[in-house]
Motif scaffolding. Structure first.
Motif, PDB file in Angstrom:
ATOM      1  N   TYR A   1       0.811  -1.210   0.000  1.00 35.04           N
ATOM      2  CA  TYR A   1       0.000   0.000   0.000  1.00 35.04           C
ATOM      3  C   TYR A   1       0.847   1.264   0.000  1.00 35.04           C
ATOM      4  O   TYR A   1       0.442   2.277  -0.569  1.00 35.04           O
ATOM      5  N   GLN A   2       2.031   1.221   0.572  1.00 35.06           N
ATOM      6  CA  GLN A   2       2.936   2.368   0.477  1.00 35.06           C
ATOM      7  C   GLN A   2       3.375   2.578  -0.976  1.00 35.06           C
ATOM      8  O   GLN A   2       3.432   3.714  -1.455  1.00 35.06           O
ATOM      9  N   LEU A   3       3.687   1.481  -1.658  1.00 36.34           N
ATOM     10  CA  LEU A   3       4.065   1.584  -3.075  1.00 36.34           C
ATOM     11  C   LEU A   3       2.887   2.060  -3.919  1.00 36.34           C
ATOM     12  O   LEU A   3       3.067   2.876  -4.827  1.00 36.34           O
ATOM     13  N   LEU A   4       1.695   1.559  -3.638  1.00 35.77           N
ATOM     14  CA  LEU A   4       0.506   2.004  -4.364  1.00 35.77           C
ATOM     15  C   LEU A   4       0.250   3.493  -4.152  1.00 35.77           C
ATOM     16  O   LEU A   4      -0.092   4.217  -5.091  1.00 35.77           O
ATOM     17  N   GLU A   5       0.439   3.953  -2.926  1.00 29.74           N
ATOM     18  CA  GLU A   5       0.246   5.374  -2.631  1.00 29.74           C
ATOM     19  C   GLU A   5       1.253   6.229  -3.387  1.00 29.74           C
ATOM     20  O   GLU A   5       0.901   7.246  -3.985  1.00 29.74           O
ATOM     21  N   LYS A   6       2.515   5.797  -3.402  1.00 30.58           N
ATOM     22  CA  LYS A   6       3.557   6.530  -4.125  1.00 30.58           C
ATOM     23  C   LYS A   6       3.255   6.527  -5.634  1.00 30.58           C
ATOM     24  O   LYS A   6       3.352   7.555  -6.303  1.00 30.58           O
ATOM     25  N   SER A   7       2.857   5.384  -6.149  1.00 28.74           N
ATOM     26  CA  SER A   7       2.498   5.256  -7.559  1.00 28.74           C
ATOM     27  C   SER A   7       1.317   6.166  -7.902  1.00 28.74           C
ATOM     28  O   SER A   7       1.318   6.851  -8.926  1.00 28.74           O
ATOM     29  N   SER A   8       0.325   6.182  -7.045  1.00 29.33           N
ATOM     30  CA  SER A   8      -0.850   7.020  -7.263  1.00 29.33           C
ATOM     31  C   SER A   8      -0.482   8.497  -7.267  1.00 29.33           C
ATOM     32  O   SER A   8      -0.961   9.269  -8.104  1.00 29.33           O
ATOM     33  N   ASP A   9       0.378   8.896  -6.351  1.00 25.97           N
ATOM     34  CA  ASP A   9       0.824  10.288  -6.306  1.00 25.97           C
ATOM     35  C   ASP A   9       1.535  10.685  -7.601  1.00 25.97           C
ATOM     36  O   ASP A   9       1.295  11.760  -8.152  1.00 25.97           O
ATOM     37  N   LEU A  10       2.415   9.808  -8.094  1.00 23.05           N
ATOM     38  CA  LEU A  10       3.120  10.086  -9.355  1.00 23.05           C
ATOM     39  C   LEU A  10       2.138  10.157 -10.523  1.00 23.05           C
ATOM     40  O   LEU A  10       2.271  11.006 -11.416  1.00 23.05           O
ATOM     41  N   HIS A  11       1.167   9.266 -10.521  1.00 18.34           N
ATOM     42  CA  HIS A  11       0.159   9.221 -11.581  1.00 18.34           C
ATOM     43  C   HIS A  11      -0.657  10.518 -11.604  1.00 18.34           C
ATOM     44  O   HIS A  11      -0.852  11.125 -12.662  1.00 18.34           O
ATOM     45  N   ILE A  12      -1.111  10.957 -10.462  1.00 14.49           N
ATOM     46  CA  ILE A  12      -1.910  12.187 -10.368  1.00 14.49           C
ATOM     47  C   ILE A  12      -1.075  13.391 -10.777  1.00 14.49           C
ATOM     48  O   ILE A  12      -1.558  14.279 -11.492  1.00 14.49           O
ATOM     49  N   GLU A  13       0.177  13.421 -10.362  1.00 13.86           N
ATOM     50  CA  GLU A  13       1.059  14.524 -10.724  1.00 13.86           C
ATOM     51  C   GLU A  13       1.268  14.587 -12.236  1.00 13.86           C
ATOM     52  O   GLU A  13       1.189  15.663 -12.845  1.00 13.86           O
ATOM     53  N   ALA A  14       1.543  13.445 -12.856  1.00 16.61           N
ATOM     54  CA  ALA A  14       1.728  13.400 -14.317  1.00 16.61           C
ATOM     55  C   ALA A  14       0.451  13.806 -15.034  1.00 16.61           C
ATOM     56  O   ALA A  14       0.483  14.543 -16.033  1.00 16.61           O
ATOM     57  N   TRP A  15      -0.694  13.330 -14.545  1.00 17.75           N
ATOM     58  CA  TRP A  15      -1.984  13.674 -15.148  1.00 17.75           C
ATOM     59  C   TRP A  15      -2.216  15.187 -15.082  1.00 17.75           C
ATOM     60  O   TRP A  15      -2.597  15.796 -16.069  1.00 17.75           O
ATOM     61  N   ALA A  16      -1.963  15.777 -13.912  1.00 20.62           N
ATOM     62  CA  ALA A  16      -2.169  17.219 -13.736  1.00 20.62           C
ATOM     63  C   ALA A  16      -1.219  18.040 -14.605  1.00 20.62           C
ATOM     64  O   ALA A  16      -1.597  19.094 -15.133  1.00 20.62           O
ATOM     65  N   ASP A  17      -0.007  17.548 -14.793  1.00 26.13           N
ATOM     66  CA  ASP A  17       0.990  18.297 -15.564  1.00 26.13           C
ATOM     67  C   ASP A  17       0.841  18.129 -17.080  1.00 26.13           C
ATOM     68  O   ASP A  17       1.134  19.063 -17.821  1.00 26.13           O
ATOM     69  N   TYR A  18       0.411  16.938 -17.540  1.00 27.80           N
ATOM     70  CA  TYR A  18       0.497  16.650 -18.974  1.00 27.80           C
ATOM     71  C   TYR A  18      -0.805  16.231 -19.654  1.00 27.80           C
ATOM     72  O   TYR A  18      -0.844  16.165 -20.880  1.00 27.80           O
ATOM     73  N   VAL A  19      -1.854  15.935 -18.895  1.00 28.31           N
ATOM     74  CA  VAL A  19      -3.057  15.383 -19.522  1.00 28.31           C
ATOM     75  C   VAL A  19      -4.250  16.320 -19.446  1.00 28.31           C
ATOM     76  O   VAL A  19      -4.874  16.629 -20.461  1.00 28.31           O
ATOM     77  N   VAL A  20      -4.585  16.761 -18.233  1.00 25.41           N
ATOM     78  CA  VAL A  20      -5.815  17.527 -18.047  1.00 25.41           C
ATOM     79  C   VAL A  20      -5.814  18.783 -18.917  1.00 25.41           C
ATOM     80  O   VAL A  20      -4.801  19.464 -19.050  1.00 25.41           O
ATOM     81  N   PHE A  21      -6.926  19.035 -19.578  1.00 26.41           N
ATOM     82  CA  PHE A  21      -7.183  20.174 -20.461  1.00 26.41           C
ATOM     83  C   PHE A  21      -6.444  20.112 -21.796  1.00 26.41           C
ATOM     84  O   PHE A  21      -6.425  21.095 -22.536  1.00 26.41           O
ATOM     85  N   THR A  22      -5.828  18.968 -22.134  1.00 25.15           N
ATOM     86  CA  THR A  22      -5.274  18.805 -23.479  1.00 25.15           C
ATOM     87  C   THR A  22      -6.414  18.417 -24.418  1.00 25.15           C
ATOM     88  O   THR A  22      -7.530  18.099 -23.974  1.00 25.15           O
ATOM     89  N   TRP A  23      -6.172  18.398 -25.714  1.00 25.48           N
ATOM     90  CA  TRP A  23      -7.242  18.037 -26.653  1.00 25.48           C
ATOM     91  C   TRP A  23      -7.725  16.607 -26.411  1.00 25.48           C
ATOM     92  O   TRP A  23      -8.913  16.318 -26.557  1.00 25.48           O
ATOM     93  N   ARG A  24      -6.813  15.723 -26.017  1.00 22.58           N
ATOM     94  CA  ARG A  24      -7.221  14.350 -25.732  1.00 22.58           C
ATOM     95  C   ARG A  24      -8.144  14.294 -24.517  1.00 22.58           C
ATOM     96  O   ARG A  24      -9.083  13.524 -24.483  1.00 22.58           O
ATOM     97  N   TRP A  25      -7.853  15.103 -23.511  1.00 19.36           N
ATOM     98  CA  TRP A  25      -8.691  15.140 -22.328  1.00 19.36           C
ATOM     99  C   TRP A  25     -10.081  15.663 -22.674  1.00 19.36           C
ATOM    100  O   TRP A  25     -11.090  15.116 -22.236  1.00 19.36           O
ATOM    101  N   TRP A  26     -10.156  16.730 -23.482  1.00 20.82           N
ATOM    102  CA  TRP A  26     -11.457  17.281 -23.884  1.00 20.82           C
ATOM    103  C   TRP A  26     -12.246  16.266 -24.708  1.00 20.82           C
ATOM    104  O   TRP A  26     -13.470  16.159 -24.561  1.00 20.82           O
ATOM    105  N   LEU A  27     -11.555  15.530 -25.564  1.00 20.72           N
ATOM    106  CA  LEU A  27     -12.230  14.486 -26.328  1.00 20.72           C
ATOM    107  C   LEU A  27     -12.791  13.414 -25.389  1.00 20.72           C
ATOM    108  O   LEU A  27     -13.924  12.952 -25.566  1.00 20.72           O
TER     109      LEU A  27
END
Length: 184
Positions: A15-41
């Motif tokens: 669960y510590q690894l899952l939490e760390k993985s989740s944090d990295l995933h959310i950070e990458a999503w916030a930095d590179y995915v949200v509000f891009t054309w793919r996200w709007w699609l």
């Protein structure tokens, strides 16, 4: 150390690894995915099919179709989570980053497509409709989303999806054609 303590320690580490993985995933999503054309699609593909369904559904069959739609959501979400956890596929772009699934597919595109297929020409043999349904989704829709870069298939083939979609359609057809439900 007892077996129970070893299990607890192992679970804590996981669960510590899952939490760390989740944090990295959310950070990458916030930095590179949200509000891009793919996200709007993805947002459009989540909302628009339901709006179209609300307008063009067979009104007198709404509850029966929704029951099948929710069945499809449950099955696709479960299979999607299992496939990502087993490493069969993964998503590069997601609408929201909190569960390993392709929300527009699991919550909108697949259930709405299933409901439309079920209500369109209901007298056609369900095996034929199931084959067409599975072929369109597995050999046209999935390759399209792969081509658009939404996910990667490191350990999956379209033919596997074909059989799964065929079974989902047949079960959905069985559910929707039941004559009645028992009163509560």
């Amino acid at each position: 150390m007892t077996v129970d303590e070893k299990v607890s320690e192992g679970a804590r580490k996981v669960y510590q690894l899952l939490e760390k993985s989740s944090d990295l995933h959310i950070e990458a999503w916030a930095d590179y995915v949200v509000f891009t054309w793919r996200w709007w699609l993805l947002l459009g593909l989540t909302l628009i099919p339901w709006i179209i369904w609300l307008v063009y559904r067979k009104k007198e069959s709404t509850h029966r179709l929704l029951f099948v739609g929710f069945f499809t959501i449950f099955i696709s979400l479960w299979l999607d989570s299992m496939g990502t956890q087993l490493g069969w596929w993964y998503y590069k772009y997601e609408l929201i980053p909190f569960t390993p699934s392709f929300k527009p597919w699991d919550f909108s595109l697949l259930p709405v497509t299933t409901m439309f297929f079920l209500q369109f020409k209901p007298s056609i043999n369900p095996f034929i409709k199931g084959l067409v349904y599975a072929a369109i989704i597995a050999f046209i829709a999935e390759p399209l989303f792969l081509w658009l870069g939404y996910y990667v298939y490191p350990n999956w083939e379209y033919i596997y999806s074909f059989f799964i979609y065929f079974i989902i359609y047949l079960i959905s057809h069985f559910i929707v054609t039941r004559n009645k439900f028992e009163r509560i």
